[in-house]
Every structure is written in structure tokens, then in C-alpha cells.
Write a protein that holds these residues in place. Sequence first.
Motif, PDB file in Angstrom:
ATOM      1  N   HIS A 257      55.566  30.208   1.791  1.00  0.00           N
ATOM      2  CA  HIS A 257      54.343  30.353   1.002  1.00  0.00           C
ATOM      3  C   HIS A 257      54.259  29.197  -0.001  1.00  0.00           C
ATOM      4  O   HIS A 257      55.286  28.753  -0.494  1.00  0.00           O
ATOM      5  CB  HIS A 257      54.178  31.734   0.340  1.00  0.00           C
ATOM      6  CG  HIS A 257      55.340  32.234  -0.458  1.00  0.00           C
ATOM      7  ND1 HIS A 257      55.218  33.201  -1.421  1.00  0.00           N
ATOM      8  CD2 HIS A 257      56.660  31.906  -0.443  1.00  0.00           C
ATOM      9  CE1 HIS A 257      56.411  33.464  -1.944  1.00  0.00           C
ATOM     10  NE2 HIS A 257      57.295  32.694  -1.368  1.00  0.00           N
TER      11      HIS A 257
ATOM     12  N   CYS B 278      48.305  35.623  -0.983  1.00  0.00           N
ATOM     13  CA  CYS B 278      49.596  35.605  -0.288  1.00  0.00           C
ATOM     14  C   CYS B 278      49.916  37.010   0.203  1.00  0.00           C
ATOM     15  O   CYS B 278      49.935  37.955  -0.582  1.00  0.00           O
ATOM     16  CB  CYS B 278      50.682  35.101  -1.241  1.00  0.00           C
ATOM     17  SG  CYS B 278      52.309  35.080  -0.479  1.00  0.00           S
TER      18      CYS B 278
ATOM     19  N   ARG C  59      52.699  37.998   1.292  1.00  0.00           N
ATOM     20  CA  ARG C  59      54.035  38.407   0.850  1.00  0.00           C
ATOM     21  C   ARG C  59      53.988  38.926  -0.597  1.00  0.00           C
ATOM     22  O   ARG C  59      54.657  39.879  -0.937  1.00  0.00           O
ATOM     23  CB  ARG C  59      55.005  37.224   0.952  1.00  0.00           C
ATOM     24  CG  ARG C  59      56.430  37.610   0.596  1.00  0.00           C
ATOM     25  CD  ARG C  59      57.390  36.443   0.679  1.00  0.00           C
ATOM     26  NE  ARG C  59      57.582  35.960   2.029  1.00  0.00           N
ATOM     27  CZ  ARG C  59      58.298  34.882   2.340  1.00  0.00           C
ATOM     28  NH1 ARG C  59      58.862  34.164   1.389  1.00  0.00           N
ATOM     29  NH2 ARG C  59      58.427  34.493   3.580  1.00  0.00           N
ATOM     30  N   CYS C  60      53.196  38.289  -1.439  1.00  0.00           N
ATOM     31  CA  CYS C  60      53.206  38.622  -2.873  1.00  0.00           C
ATOM     32  C   CYS C  60      51.943  39.361  -3.338  1.00  0.00           C
ATOM     33  O   CYS C  60      51.888  39.825  -4.473  1.00  0.00           O
ATOM     34  CB  CYS C  60      53.366  37.356  -3.700  1.00  0.00           C
ATOM     35  SG  CYS C  60      54.719  36.315  -3.154  1.00  0.00           S
TER      36      CYS C  60
HETATM   37 ZN   LIG Z   1      53.730  34.434  -2.110  1.00  0.00          ZN
END
Ligand SMILES: [Zn+2]
Length: 490
Positions: free
Chosen positions: A323, A424, A426-427
Motif C-alpha cells: 500500500h 486502502c 487494508r487500513c
Molecule cells: Zn493501508
Amino acid sequence: MAGMGDNAKAEKAKAANKHARPNIIIFIIDALRADHLSCYGYGLKTSPHIDELAKKGIIFENAFSCMNATEPSVTTILSGKHPRTHGILHHGNQVTEEEIEGFTKTGTKLLQEILKENSYMTFGMDWLSRWHKRGFDYYHGITTSDLEVKRSIVGIIKGIPLLGQIATFAFRHMLPKRLTDKVRVSLDGKQITRKAIELIEQNKGAPFFMLLHYWDTHVSFNAPNGIYKKFLKDEHNGKKYGDFLKNVNRETVKEFYEGILDQREDMATVIAKYDGAINYVDRIIRQITSKLEAEGISDNTIIVITADHGESLVEHEILFDDHALYEPSIHVPLIIYYPKAVRQGRFSQLVQHTDLMPTLLELAGLSACAPKDMDGKSLIQITNGNTEKLRDYIYAEETYNEEKATLRGERYKIIKSVSGKGTCRRCRIIHGADKELYDLETDPKELNNIAETEKKALQEMEERLETLKSHFNTKREKSRIANAISGIKA
Ligand SMILES: [Zn+2]
Ligand SMILES: [Zn+2]
């Protein structure tokens, strides 16, 4: 070289160099950001051996990956094409069947296929076992069935209450490391080194190509116990590893991260472990170059050191790879060692992974076989003293966790969300902003987003980025049409 007389050495070299074409070895050191190598100015001596190669070879100070994710990036290294042109834009389980089929339809020729057609023996060790493994005489990777077996064993153990927790705890804290290492799908680089040395021994009389992909620098940072202590700095980072895990939204990624490093560890220690892993890879690849010397084929072997992408180590509150498109994630080492034919030196031109394949084909005397649809250009013109710019901007993307693209010149750099999908996965946040503009001359760490104040520069950069993106998209479609037509004619 100890133990071998000059005559014997010369004879060996003569026999080995019978073939005119040079051997080629590409070392891909996963997630190795350029600025943590001593030859790229890092304050600690992480890479004494790579530094030596760089000193005798050429070092590109401003080399960039085209993607912050492994699989599309490796495909770029082996094809000379941007991900948008070869069609593999994702990584891991996000790569769709359509994407793989689309890649095949572009008729993309891979470096090892061209070399094989020209009498090279071709060896690949990169563990991925994906579409790019074709064209290798020997390929070592993890098979899908290896992974499935591992996943189902883990799944069964975890499914049993308490037993799962006990087994996980024992695995992480109680069992000796040599035993847990056996259970893991081991990615230790010494296995690659051992096999590479064996293959050199068996194939020293023929031109060979090797792709050696080392994973020790990928989190969880594999290195012998204690090596990282050499790289511990006095100052502490102030943040714990666990602080960063709170941001990780994807369960599988979170579990993986939780299992590999101690959450109470200071981030300074985590970074020292990364440096320790670099130092470990530096040591084990030295065994390969020593073998080349011992066999008398060092002068006739081109060695390339690079990484598939970089690594974010708390910059912009971002941890690890896959990322972000800030400099730590895309600025990679690119070193070419081939003193016989390449002028030594450091070059500051903007170069990308797409340039590697045309460069190697030129050095191997095979420019005539170079596919016409590559995006890269041979770097030999730079090393021959041509100071004309190869390009004004590099272009890179991140589409695994967030859909973002960047265009980076010598001064300005834009990072923008593609189709409004910059969050993102993931986040679950947007790193930075939807549109970011940095003046790298005054702000090399990309801390001051000037998108709101420098409207004109932002607009120009945005237009250039979109033009380049469309150019790659069009090129991919043209390749597919041309390939379909050639299929009909055949
Ligand atoms: Zn991220
Ligand atoms: Zn990678």
C-alpha cells in the motif's frame, strides 16, 4: 582464489567462456527499499558485498518500480512492460482469471523465453508459481497444492477451540526455531543460494539465465538470531509494532502480522530486523558471486541487483509493502555489474523496471530479438555517456490495497486516486488524500501536500498522468488485437 594455480584458472576461464553470450543473473530482493543499502547512502553498513558490486558496476540512483506489489512487478521485470500494458494489475488472490487470460492475449514475450530461444539454459527460483514461470528449464516455486495442504492443516487446528490457541502459542513461543522453520513454508534464501550454486556447477559451460528471488527481506525479516543487534540505533522510534496493527483492517493480514513479530517491540527494533535481513541476503548472495569467480566465469556474467518494490517503515503511518506510492515504497535499487562491457559509475536519470529487459537483451547481443511492444528503453545509452534524458517522468501504480497512481518527475510528484477508489482496503482509510502533490526539491519526504495551493502544477501533472495511463491502456489493447491477428494468420 586460494588453492588454484594461475594456469589452471586461465584454462578454466577459457573453457567456460567458449560461448559468446554472457550469463545473466537477476537478484530480486523482495521489498528492499533503495535507501537502506549503504551504497545508496544509508548510515549503517547493511550491504558491504552489494556495495562492492555497485562500485565496480553501475548504480542507478533513481530507479523505480512500476507497482507496489510483487506479482505485477515481477511480470514487469520479465517483460519490459508496465503492468497496465501487460495486464496484470493485481496481486495474490485478487488477480482474476480474466486478468491472467488478458495477459496471455497480449502475447507478451518473457525475457527467459527469448533467452531460451537463443541457446540459454534458464532457471527461475521465485516461489510464486504464476504465469511468469513459463520459459524456464528449471523452476522452483511453491505449488498451489503445497499452499492448500498448509491452509487446510492450519484451518483444522484453528477450528478446534482451545487447541487452536495452544497450538498457535506453542508454535510462536515454545517450540525450537529449527522445528518451527520446518513447519513453515520455508522461504529462507540459503536454499536458493545452495540450488543456484549447484546449477552454476552443472551449467558453467553454457550461457545461462537465473532469476533468483530472495524473500528474507519481506516481513517477517528472516536472518540468523541476533544479527539485527548490529543495526539497532540509539534513538527509539517511540511507537510499538502493535500500534500499527490496530490500523490493519483485513483479518488475514492482521493475523499474519500478529504472528510474525512481537507486538510490544519498539518500531526501531523492527527496522533493525529489516536491516539485519538485508545484511543476511548480502552475505548469502556473496556465496554465489564467489562461486562464479571460482569457476572463472565471473567476467562473463551480468549481475543485476534490484527489488520488486520498496517497503514503508512507519513513514506516513504506513507499514510494510502493498500500500502507498511514497518514495520508500517505489524507490528501488538497480545495480548492474558487468565490468567487461559496462562503464562504471553512478547515474541519476529516472529509470524504471521496464528498462531492465531491453538493457539485458542489448548486453547479450540480442537487441534484434527485443519485442517491439516493450515500454522500457535500454540503459546502455546512459552508461555510454549519452546525457539526453530517457524520460521526464516515471509512472507507478498501487492497485492491490488501494487504487492509486503516481507520476514522478525530478521536481513534482502527484499521487492520485484512480476512479475515486483510493481508500486502502487494508487500513480502511485514504492514505494522504485523494490528490497529493509534492515538490521533491524542497520536500523530499513528501510531508507537505501542495495540491490545494499549486493548482496549475497539479493540473499539468494530472493531465500528464492521465495521458500516460491511457497510452498504456491503448497499447495493451493493440497488443491483444495484433496477437489475435497473428494467431489467425498462423
Ligand atoms: Zn493501508
Ligand atoms: Zn514483494
